[in-house]
Design an enzyme around this catalytic site. Structure first.
Site, PDB file in Angstrom:
ATOM      1  N   HIS A  88      48.600  42.855  38.959  1.00  0.00           N
ATOM      2  CA  HIS A  88      48.738  43.973  38.003  1.00  0.00           C
ATOM      3  C   HIS A  88      49.383  45.154  38.568  1.00  0.00           C
ATOM      4  O   HIS A  88      50.476  45.816  38.097  1.00  0.00           O
ATOM      5  CB  HIS A  88      47.365  44.637  37.386  1.00  0.00           C
ATOM      6  CG  HIS A  88      46.575  43.660  36.678  1.00  0.00           C
ATOM      7  ND1 HIS A  88      45.379  43.007  37.185  1.00  0.00           N
ATOM      8  CD2 HIS A  88      46.752  42.964  35.406  1.00  0.00           C
ATOM      9  CE1 HIS A  88      44.741  42.364  36.334  1.00  0.00           C
ATOM     10  NE2 HIS A  88      45.667  42.376  35.314  1.00  0.00           N
TER      11      HIS A  88
ATOM     12  N   SER B 116      44.303  36.655  40.193  1.00  0.00           N
ATOM     13  CA  SER B 116      43.734  36.641  38.787  1.00  0.00           C
ATOM     14  C   SER B 116      42.600  37.468  38.999  1.00  0.00           C
ATOM     15  O   SER B 116      41.554  37.464  39.841  1.00  0.00           O
ATOM     16  CB  SER B 116      43.645  35.062  38.623  1.00  0.00           C
ATOM     17  OG  SER B 116      42.747  35.242  37.370  1.00  0.00           O
TER      18      SER B 116
END
Ligand code: PAF
Length: 281
Positions: free
Chosen positions: A31, A181
């Site tokens: 991210h 993830s």
């Protein structure tokens, strides 16, 4: 909400470019790579953290989805973003979480994740279109780990006539190759030790593909991973990256990608690999 809307109007009135990274939180370095790029390429960088209930076809998956609001705030405070948007379910869905309408997502939404998670992409389209309506970004950043999601969002944006540029960002991996993830936090020690086999199998399949058919390559990956205790391949499809539809021959498309979903114990992990990309020259 009012605060966000007036902030966005102010940015628009002042001619500032708006970059946007929608997330479901439990943020990691993947991210942050999107956020970094968003900050670098826009006058204003907005990040949303919202676990969207409408994209979960399995209630247990929604209940166990990793959440880390304090960790997220810490990371975002250091990342140089202009605004963090943390909506409640009622902010995004004032009329409830039912479907508003069927989004036209094309055949790309019917295969792979679309087939195994019915309704998932309608939910993704619903939340992303609402977030886009609120944030009104010039550019929106998405990770290529969710390769199919990017294709589906492009279709949604085209069908809804939304003026935004979709920016795909490369997969970030742990040192052992596991694609980063939020779901990795759910792996126990043994599952975490086995999970990098997914990327290893995909890398090996690139070499294998040089002198084997599409189908033999597909089967070799599935057989390899299914033989590892605790792992089960849900699907491995070798597809035309532009349509997401399966190919039968390596000459059939200029850009071919293998997309995989594997259960590592109860944890569902996805990854992908490029076999060829003649468009990227
Ligand atoms: O990729 C995700 O994290 C989600 O699907 C997204 C795009 C934030 C929509 O909820």
């Amino acid at each position: 909400m009012g605060d966000l809307e007036s902030f966005i109007s102010q940015c628009k009135n002042n001619g500032k470019s708006i970059g946007f990274v929608p997330t479901m939180g439990a943020l990691h370095a993947g991210h942050l790579s999107l956020v970094e790029r968003c900050v670098a390429e826009n006058d204003v960088a907005v990040v949303s953290v919202f676990v969207n209930p409408t994209q979960f076809n399995n209630p247990d998956d929604l209940a166990t989805y990793p959440r880390d609001p304090e960790g997220d705030s810490r990371l975002l405070a250091k990342a140089g973003v202009t605004a963090v948007f943390l909506p409640e379910v009622g902010d995004i869905y004032p009329d409830g979480t039912g479907r508003d309408h069927d989004y036209e997502l094309g055949t790309a939404a019917e295969v792979m994740e679309g087939k195994y998670r019915p309704g998932h992409f309608q939910g993704v389209a619903q939340v992303v279109s609402r977030l886009f309506a609120l944030v009104r970004p010039d550019r929106a950043y998405f990770g290529e780990k969710d390769f199919q999601q990017i294709a589906v969002i492009r279709n949604m944006v085209a069908a809804e006539g939304i003026d935004v540029s979709i920016v795909p960002c490369p997969i970030k991996r742990a040192n052992d190759g596991l694609a980063l993830s939020s779901r990795n936090a759910l792996l126990d020690e043994e599952q975490r030790a086995n999970a990098p086999e997914i990327h290893r199998a995909l890398l090996d399949s690139q070499a294998y593909a040089l002198n084997h058919s599409v189908d033999a390559t597909r089967r070799s990956v599935i057989e390899y991973l299914d033989a590892i205790p605790g792992m089960r391949v849900e699907y491995f499809e070798i597809v035309d990256a532009r349509t997401l539809l399966p190919v039968e021959d390596w000459a059939e498309a200029p850009w071919i990608v293998g997309c995989i979903t594997v259960y590592c114990g109860p944890v569902r992990l996805i990854d992908n690999i490029t076999f060829k990309n003649e468009l990227d020259k």
